[in-house]
Design a protein around this motif. Structure first.
Motif, mmCIF file in Angstrom:
data_model
loop_
_atom_site.group_PDB
_atom_site.id
_atom_site.type_symbol
_atom_site.label_atom_id
_atom_site.label_comp_id
_atom_site.label_asym_id
_atom_site.label_seq_id
_atom_site.Cartn_x
_atom_site.Cartn_y
_atom_site.Cartn_z
ATOM 1 N N CYS A 223 0.809 -1.215 0.000
ATOM 2 C CA CYS A 223 0.000 0.000 0.000
ATOM 3 C C CYS A 223 0.846 1.270 0.000
ATOM 4 N N GLY A 224 2.076 1.186 -0.526
ATOM 5 C CA GLY A 224 2.866 2.398 -0.724
ATOM 6 C C GLY A 224 3.507 2.925 0.543
ATOM 7 N N GLY A 225 4.025 4.117 0.431
ATOM 8 C CA GLY A 225 4.714 4.734 1.563
ATOM 9 C C GLY A 225 3.761 5.482 2.459
ATOM 10 N N MET A 226 4.182 6.637 2.953
ATOM 11 C CA MET A 226 3.376 7.371 3.934
ATOM 12 C C MET A 226 3.363 8.859 3.611
ATOM 13 N N GLN A 227 3.306 9.164 2.309
ATOM 14 C CA GLN A 227 3.443 10.582 1.946
ATOM 15 C C GLN A 227 2.299 11.439 2.447
ATOM 16 N N ALA A 228 1.093 10.861 2.505
ATOM 17 C CA ALA A 228 -0.039 11.674 2.990
ATOM 18 C C ALA A 228 0.151 12.017 4.458
ATOM 19 N N ALA A 229 0.708 11.063 5.228
ATOM 20 C CA ALA A 229 0.968 11.323 6.643
ATOM 21 C C ALA A 229 2.074 12.364 6.797
ATOM 22 N N ALA B 73 1.969 16.162 8.479
ATOM 23 C CA ALA B 73 2.844 16.527 9.594
ATOM 24 C C ALA B 73 3.696 17.755 9.286
ATOM 25 N N ARG B 74 3.797 18.119 8.008
ATOM 26 C CA ARG B 74 4.687 19.229 7.657
ATOM 27 C C ARG B 74 3.948 20.296 6.854
ATOM 28 N N PRO B 75 3.463 21.323 7.545
ATOM 29 C CA PRO B 75 2.751 22.398 6.845
ATOM 30 C C PRO B 75 3.615 22.976 5.739
ATOM 31 N N GLY B 76 2.993 23.234 4.607
ATOM 32 C CA GLY B 76 3.730 23.807 3.487
ATOM 33 C C GLY B 76 4.142 22.790 2.455
ATOM 34 N N PHE B 77 4.148 21.512 2.834
ATOM 35 C CA PHE B 77 4.501 20.473 1.873
ATOM 36 C C PHE B 77 3.281 20.142 1.019
ATOM 37 N N ILE B 78 3.548 19.826 -0.240
ATOM 38 C CA ILE B 78 2.487 19.402 -1.147
ATOM 39 C C ILE B 78 2.758 17.945 -1.537
ATOM 40 N N ASN B 79 1.714 17.142 -1.580
ATOM 41 C CA ASN B 79 1.853 15.737 -1.963
ATOM 42 C C ASN B 79 1.590 15.608 -3.456
ATOM 43 N N ARG B 80 2.628 15.272 -4.225
ATOM 44 C CA ARG B 80 2.445 15.123 -5.678
ATOM 45 C C ARG B 80 1.758 13.815 -6.024
ATOM 46 N N GLY B 81 1.818 12.874 -5.107
ATOM 47 C CA GLY B 81 1.328 11.527 -5.405
ATOM 48 C C GLY B 81 -0.051 11.275 -4.840
ATOM 49 N N THR B 82 -0.389 9.989 -4.738
ATOM 50 C CA THR B 82 -1.721 9.625 -4.275
ATOM 51 C C THR B 82 -1.907 10.011 -2.814
ATOM 52 N N PRO B 83 -3.089 10.542 -2.482
ATOM 53 C CA PRO B 83 -3.357 10.878 -1.074
ATOM 54 C C PRO B 83 -3.718 9.636 -0.255
ATOM 55 N N TYR B 84 -3.775 8.478 -0.900
ATOM 56 C CA TYR B 84 -4.191 7.269 -0.182
ATOM 57 C C TYR B 84 -3.013 6.517 0.437
ATOM 58 N N ALA B 85 -1.787 7.023 0.256
ATOM 59 C CA ALA B 85 -0.627 6.409 0.911
ATOM 60 C C ALA B 85 -0.487 7.046 2.291
ATOM 61 N N ARG B 86 -1.234 6.488 3.260
ATOM 62 C CA ARG B 86 -1.329 7.137 4.569
ATOM 63 C C ARG B 86 -0.410 6.534 5.614
ATOM 64 N N GLY B 87 0.156 5.378 5.286
ATOM 65 C CA GLY B 87 1.149 4.803 6.183
ATOM 66 C C GLY B 87 0.603 4.167 7.447
ATOM 67 N N GLU B 88 -0.718 3.931 7.515
ATOM 68 C CA GLU B 88 -1.284 3.364 8.751
ATOM 69 C C GLU B 88 -0.819 1.936 8.990
#
Lengths: 413, 381
Positions: free
Chosen positions: A175-181, A185-200
């Motif tokens: 299920c991918g990495g944890m980019q959405a998480a 956690a880091r205001p100002g960062f933009i996620n270029r990839g899928t928002p479903y990689a939540r790392g749970e």
């Protein structure tokens, strides 16, 4: 369709690694259920935004010119990971990569044979990653893999392989990495990839005793337009052409030599530089000539007839911006243009340790019997915190295939 | 230029929307292996990116800046967009493969946006076709004595016993020539708009690219999706071929009949085994199948840009072909006179609306594909 029968192999995820695992497990004879967290229209994880696979090959083929040996592939991995690549897994990846075009083509993927960007190291999906994803879903469904959309999972029991409410014989975590998480956690960062990689699943597996690999604070970053959507912006949001103007921070001061890196690594370089700024915010400033030289952008540039007016538009200090322009020497002719920038996360570099059968390894060194991992959640075993073009896709396909076959073998034994 | 996610509004909406999408496509480029439309986007995107970087020397830079030349961010011109639109065959592959397709916030739907731009190039006048049809039938009924109209005519010159040859020819030729000239003028303007000086330099000889362009038109090669033909495209290709080649066969039948009439003095109607009748029959059947099939396929949806122009054209071609076949089948009966008027009415209505209507897509597409073939040759592909 497997109907009401209990699944033998459960695959968590919906990108290339998950699809390769589901298809290979199904072809090995297991009943397979795939849980894709995204809705059907946004299925495919980061694969949807990808385009190519890194492939070792001895000579030119219809898909790739030139040649690229296993040893060269290994050397590139070692360099990118700064020596942290697991040697056995790297060898396995480089060796297995050469079979991938044939295997993936047999699963329905069409590779691009003309008009390909020159690359002797990577093969391109015709139409890009989403076309490849569509082909693999069609094949998986034709083979009888049960696919559930909008089906996110929070946890997998590393002992039994169960993921509520499923009780499979074996589970593949893909299920991918944890980019959405990380973005959260880091205001100002933009996620270029899928928002479903939540790392749970990753977080829970680590809490349960799985061994980590990579760096929890590391991610592949590129500088993206600050007006990009919060997720899923893909390739078109990145900002390019720094060497034709100047990059300035939130105050309007330059923070790097814009002409130092102009090769393919420039994207990652600028992503890191912008992320390291205190405000995590910057702007590319161009003059009348620079705007013509810079690559086409999907976002319209901010425009002003003078530098002080442009400074106002980007919230910078006018005197600082003018001093920066004098210093850079490339921003002289009005009108002036600016692209606001933010760090954009492509994927994170933190995940689960696996062995050569893709089994998740515990901190005591013992592999889980029936829990496997494939794709970006285990890629840091090989890539560390580095990046090679097409490398993530190859990891997904190779280890997805291994995980699927091993999971089926376990389930059917 | 607008932001990639803002929807356009107003009368320029189709062009603005297509420009927004083409810009995203040019930067992404994942679909460049699919078709000529995507390759045209890529070539023009590259050109816009590199227009100054490649050539300008520092001196030129100074001169350009010094002249106070108006400067804007690079953008696709209206000519570029029209060119790309007429290259698109609406197969839908780029939409199903698009990472930015709806529900993504960028909402990229290139087939729909380009179809809307194409539709700016024609304006259906169904009332004109209908008025002409009614007029022809009414005039025939009024002017031709009832006994002659409903009599059974057979043998050479049977048709002309109802409607004199000269009347029929003049009525058909006038709108046909007018229409052809008007379409020709509009396509010439289109060609000039897409032949910008730098592209002419890139393109090379038009003459040498003609065989390539004709091959592309004749085969609809661009519906192959570069190797991923979508399911709809296979049926559409067959139906389009049935319609287009059927139309050409009917045209060939008319030409042959004209030759018979003037060259050999043989008067219509011709025997069933004659060349004009065979060509016309096969062509007519092809047109009926193609027109009906395409209308059904369009209704079936997919990218489903609801273009009423498509339906008007398909209905016209269906009416021309079906009335022609009916005339053939019943030409030895008393119904012939009226059917002749009906068929002539559909044909004249079709000719009269030719310069405005959807059939203009054919010369536009040929022109765009010719340009693309020139650029392909220049690229050495």
């Amino acid at each position: 369709m497997t109907g009401a029968l209990p699944e033998q192999v459960l695959v968590i995820g919906g990108g290339l690694a998950a699809l390769a695992a589901a298809i290979s497990a199904r072809r090995a004879g297991a009943r397979v259920t795939m849980l894709e967290a995204a809705p059907r229209e946004l299925r495919g994880g980061n694969t949807r935004h990808s385009r190519n696979l890194r492939i070792a090959h001895d000579g030119p083929t219809a898909q790739i010119p030139g040649s690229y040996s296993e040893d060269e592939f290994m050397a590139d991995l070692a360099k990118a990971s700064e020596g942290r690549a697991d040697p056995a897994l790297s060898r396995l990846l480089a060796r297995a990569s050469s079979d991938l075009p044939g295997w993936l083509a047999a699963q329905g993927i069409v590779f691009q044979k003309r008009d390909i960007p020159h690359s002797r190291k990577t093969a391109f999906f015709l139409g890009g990653g989403k076309a490849a994803v569509n082909a693999l879903y069609a094949t998986a469904e034709r083979l009888g893999v049960r696919v559930l959309y909008g089906a996110g999972v929070d946890s997998v029991d590393l002992g039994s392989g169960a993921a509520k409410p499923f009780h499979p014989c074996a589970t593949v975590i893909a299920c991918g990495g944890m980019q959405a998480a990380m973005q959260a956690a880091r205001p100002g960062f933009i996620n270029r990839g899928t928002p479903y990689a939540r790392g749970e699943v990753l977080r829970q597996a680590l809490a349960d005793g799985a061994e980590a690999t990579g760096d929890a604070d590391a991610a592949h970053l590129v500088a993206v337009d600050a007006r990009s959507p919060h997720a899923d912006g893909g390739i078109v949001t990145r900002v390019d052409g720094m060497e034709y103007g100047m990059a300035v921070d939130a105050r309007g001061a330059r923070f790097a030599d814009e002409t130092a890196v102009t090769g393919p690594t420039r994207y990652a370089t600028w992503g890191r530089l912008v992320a390291d700024l205190p405000e995590r915010s910057a702007a590319l400033v161009l003059d009348a000539l620079g705007i013509e030289r810079a690559p086409l952008s999907v976002f319209p540039p901010l425009e002003a007839p003078t530098l002080p007016e442009l400074a106002e538009r980007i919230g910078a200090d006018a005197a600082t911006l003018e001093a920066s322009a004098r210093e850079a020497g490339r921003v002289t002719r009005p009108p002036f243009f600016a692209f606001p920038m933010r760090p954009g996360i492509t994927f994170t570099c933190f995940g689960l340790r696996v062995d050569e059968t893709a089994r998740v390894v515990r901190r005591d060194g013992s592999p889980c019997v029936n829990v496997f991992a494939a794709g970006m959640i285990m890629a840091p075993n090989i890539l560390g915190t580095g990046y090679v073009a097409g490398g993530g896709m190859t990891v997904g396909a190779v280890f997805g295939r291994i995980a699927g076959e091993e999971a089926a073998r376990h389930a059917l034994a | 230029m607008r932001s990639p996610e803002t929807p356009p509004s107003g009368s320029l909406a189709p062009l603005a929307e297509a420009r927004r999408i083409a810009t995203i496509c040019a930067v992404c480029n994942y679909c460049n292996g699919f078709c000529e439309a995507m390759r045209a986007i890529e070539r023009r995107g590259d050109h816009l990116s590199r227009r100054a970087a490649a050539a300008a020397s520092p001196r030129e830079d100074r001169e350009r800046g010094g002249r106070g030349k108006s400067v804007a961010a690079p953008a696709f011109s209206d000519g570029d967009i029209a060119y790309i639109a007429h290259l698109c065959h609406n197969c839908g592959n780029c939409l199903t493969s698009c990472q930015y397709a709806p529900p993504h916030v960028f909402a990229v739907d290139a087939p729909r946006a380009l179809a809307e731009v194409r539709s700016l190039s024609w304006k259906e006048r169904p009332w004109l076709a209908l008025a002409i049809f009614v007029a022809v039938v009414a005039l025939t009924v009024v002017l031709v004595p009832w006994g002659t109209l409903t009599a059974r005519h057979s043998g050479e010159g049977a048709f002309y016993a109802v409607i004199p040859w000269a009347t029929m020819t003049a009525a058909a030729l006038a709108p046909f020539l007018f229409g052809t000239a008007l379409v020709g003028a509009r396509v010439a303007r289109f060609w000039r708009a897409l032949s910008r000086p730098d592209d002419v330099r890139r393109g090379g000889s038009a003459w040498r690219a003609i065989p390539l362009a004709i091959r592309d038109v004749a085969s609809l090669r661009n519906l192959e999706g570069g190797g991923i033909p979508c399911e709809r495209s296979i049926a559409r290709r067959f139906l389009h071929h049935a319609l287009a080649y059927g139309f050409l066969l009917c045209f060939a039948a008319t030409c042959t009949a004209t030759l018979y009439h003037h060259g050999f003095g043989w008067l219509a109607p011709y025997p069933l085994s004659s060349l004009p009748v065979i060509l016309g029959t096969v062509g007519g059947i092809g047109m009926v199948i193609g027109a009906a099939g395409l209308a059904v396929a369009r209704r079936g949806g997919g990218t489903a840009f609801d273009n009423t122009g498509d339906f008007v054209l398909l209905a016209q071609l269906f009416a021309v072909a079906a009335s022609g076949l009916a005339l053939l089948a019943l030409r030895d009966t008393p119904a012939m006179g009226l059917l002749l008027a009906v068929h002539l009415g559909t044909v004249l209505g079709f000719f009269a609306t030719l310069p405005f209507g959807r059939l203009a897509h054919a010369p536009y597409r040929l022109t765009a594909l010719l340009k693309a073939a020139m650029e392909r040759k220049a690229d050495g592909a």
